[in-house]
Design an enzyme around this catalytic site. Structure first.
Site, mmCIF file in Angstrom:
data_model
loop_
_atom_site.group_PDB
_atom_site.id
_atom_site.type_symbol
_atom_site.label_atom_id
_atom_site.label_comp_id
_atom_site.label_asym_id
_atom_site.label_seq_id
_atom_site.Cartn_x
_atom_site.Cartn_y
_atom_site.Cartn_z
ATOM 1 N N GLU A 185 -3.418 7.965 7.258
ATOM 2 C CA GLU A 185 -3.950 8.943 6.304
ATOM 3 C C GLU A 185 -5.224 9.545 6.856
ATOM 4 O OE1 GLU A 185 -4.066 6.462 2.754
ATOM 5 O OE2 GLU A 185 -6.083 5.808 3.187
ATOM 6 N N LYS A 205 0.841 -1.209 0.000
ATOM 7 C CA LYS A 205 0.000 0.000 0.000
ATOM 8 C C LYS A 205 0.870 1.249 0.000
ATOM 9 C CE LYS A 205 -4.446 -1.506 1.111
ATOM 10 N NZ LYS A 205 -4.575 -2.471 2.207
ATOM 11 N N HIS A 260 -16.095 -5.510 4.717
ATOM 12 C CA HIS A 260 -15.158 -5.345 3.603
ATOM 13 C C HIS A 260 -15.329 -6.387 2.507
ATOM 14 C CE1 HIS A 260 -13.510 -2.143 5.879
ATOM 15 N NE2 HIS A 260 -13.256 -2.935 6.887
ATOM 16 N N ARG A 299 -5.836 -8.304 -10.751
ATOM 17 C CA ARG A 299 -6.498 -9.570 -11.096
ATOM 18 C C ARG A 299 -7.814 -9.310 -11.820
ATOM 19 N NH1 ARG A 299 -7.987 -8.475 -5.714
ATOM 20 N NH2 ARG A 299 -10.219 -8.100 -5.589
#
Ligand code: MV4
Length: 491
Positions: free
Chosen positions: A202, A118, A237, A293
């Site tokens: 963040e 990330k 999620h 993907r």
């Protein structure tokens, strides 16, 4: 054009079948792999050849790289399609394929590796002029540094694991007092889940939308996008409902986001199909991550563009240039996907594996179902609990919603609890109908109240349908689900 003589599909269930369908149309022979638990699975029956890969647990079967390469050798498959999940974003597998001279249908291993971080991918995008969420540029070394940055960008902030995915290790921090604990908790979780304790912070965006762009890049330097998908409706999620295009998209916003998506592709030296995920909030969008993907929800992009994404993947993997340019692509109509899972929406979405004792899937105009199950099939607790991807297309969004409602009302699944009633409720929720979705939609919308109202209003019509479709049990299940929910809510 055949691209390959023979392809191994290193996956199971609906996505293995999806890839094989493309192969069948292209006259490519297919090789399935299956675990002991999947001996009688549909993807095994669909393939031209099938090889036992190992025991049920994924580490013994669908994640067993060496064994899969062995099977590719033995069967004479020149290429491997990884589907999604399992080895799809494992750069070591992509590298092993390269080293063993088997074509990996996906991006280069170095791209997969770079996008797996990330912090690293965010850095690449920042340097390429793609908007990223304000925060630390690298990993956090000490909480004092984190507090300093947080005081500049303003609370709330979010701590995330660099190696992470699926929200694992995420911690929201509302003020300076909570910082130290959040960082140490996030690091601890990241270390045990990914073997990498690197975390970053963040700015926390309140109720953002998840908007992602489908992109394609070939080995000849061409890159295009296939517009966006909106995937905000999720639980824990995991996406539940996706649609394309996104309701709030304007030509200007689309142009800017698409330009960023293409920048991402170029900056990561991308080849094959990929998805650039953005968070959107208050008119601004930010790069979140790149998925290297084929995605579950590629189906709705196929509906609105008419492009067969899997066939394009195979063409690119074979070294072909893209068969279309950006100007050849346009959006036609609107598509929605509901992921139908064997789980209980009224019990925190607990998986409910078991035998499907009665099954009839919908069909007719504008409906597409991708599924690896059938009547009499037993859903295993070892793998994910998806029963099918139910997709509806129509000329306008509202028509697509009505078509989805119609399809859900035709669907009969007995033997396991499913998310069907919840999908039914979402398709009847006024905020959903108005296009007002965000990442906290399920918690904030009184979805189950809507389900109750819908069931009450439509019961007479449903009973009539139930008679002719033998759906009595389904109506009873929906009513029971509503009653259980109301009991829980009222006391
Ligand atoms: C966020 C966010 C708000 N602000 N980052 C969730 C999964 C992971 N991929 C990133 N996630 C989020 N990151 C900032 N700076 C909110 C979420 C989030 C979310 C994102 C997309 C779809 C659903 C979500 C549900 C909860 C939180």
């Amino acid at each position: 054009m055949k691209y390959f003589e023979k392809l191994l599909i290193a996956n199971r269930g609906e996505i293995a079948i999806r890839v094989m369908r493309a192969c069948r149309e292209l006259d490519i022979e297919t090789v399935a792999i299956y675990s002991t638990a999947d001996k009688n699975a549909l993807h095994v029956k669909y393939a031209d050849e099938a090889f036992h890969v190992g025991e049920a647990h994924p580490s013994k079967s669908y994640l067993n790289m060496e064994r899969i390469i062995d099977i590719a050798r033995k069967s004479g498959a020149e290429a491997v399609h990884p589907g999604y999940g399992f080895l799809a974003e494992n750069y070591k597998f992509a590298k092993l394929c390269l080293d063993e001279n088997v074509t990996f249908v996906g991006p280069r291993w170095k791209t997969i590796k770079a996008m797996g971080s990330k912090i690293g991918s965010k850095q690449i995008m920042r340097e390429s002029g793609v908007p990223v969420i304000p925060g630390t540029e690298g990993g956090i070394k000490d909480p004092e540094e984190a507090k300093k940055i947080a005081s500049v960008i303003g609370y709330p902030v979010i701590v995330k694991a660099s190696a992470g995915g699926g929200g694992i290790g995420m911690q929201i921090v509302n003020d300076e007092k909570g910082m130290e604990e959040a960082i140490s908790a996030s690091m601890r979780i990241a270390q045990s889940a990914f073997g990498d304790a690197t975390v970053f912070i963040e700015k926390y965006l309140v109720k953002p939308r998840h908007i992602e762009f489908q992109i394609f890049a070939d080995e000849h330097g061409n890159a295009v996008h296939l517009f966006e998908r909106e995937c905000s409706i999720q639980r824990r999620h995991q996406k539940l409902v996706e649609e394309a295009p996104c309701t709030i998209m304007t030509p200007d916003l689309r142009e800017r986001m698409a330009d960023s998506a293409i920048r991402v592709a170029k900056a990561s030296d991308y080849t094959n199909a990929g998805t650039v995920e953005f968070l959107y909030s208050n008119g601004n969008y930010y790069f979140m991550e790149m998925n290297t993907r084929l995605q579950v929800e590629h189906t709705i992009t196929e509906f609105i563009t008419g492009v067969d994404i899997v066939k394009q993947q195979l063409a690119i993997a074979a070294g072909e240039p893209l068969s279309f340019e950006q100007k050849d692509l346009s959006i036609r109509g609107h598509a929605i996907e509901c992921r139908i899972n064997a789980e209980d929406p009224l019990n925190n979405f607990a998986a409910d594996p078991g035998k499907i004792v009665r099954y009839r899937s919908p069909g007719g105009p504008g409906i597409r179902i991708d599924s690896g199950i059938h009547m009499g099939y037993t859903i295993s607790p070892v793998y994910d609990s998806m029963i099918s991807k139910l997709c509806a297309w129509d000329r306008t969004r509202y028509d697509a919603i009505k078509r989805m409602r119609r399809a859900i009302s035709e669907y009969i699944i007995l033997g396991v609890k499913t998310t069907l009633p919840l999908h039914y409720a979402i398709m009847n929720n006024q905020q959903y109908i108005d296009g007002n979705t965000h990442t906290h939609f399920l918690e904030e919308e009184h979805i189950f109240d809507t389900l109750e109202r819908y069931t009450r209003d439509e019961e007479a019509r449903m009973q009539t349908l139930a008679g002719s479709f033998d759906q009595g049990k389904k109506v009873a299940a929906i009513t029971a689900a509503v009653n259980t929910y109301l009991q829980q809510k009222n006391g």
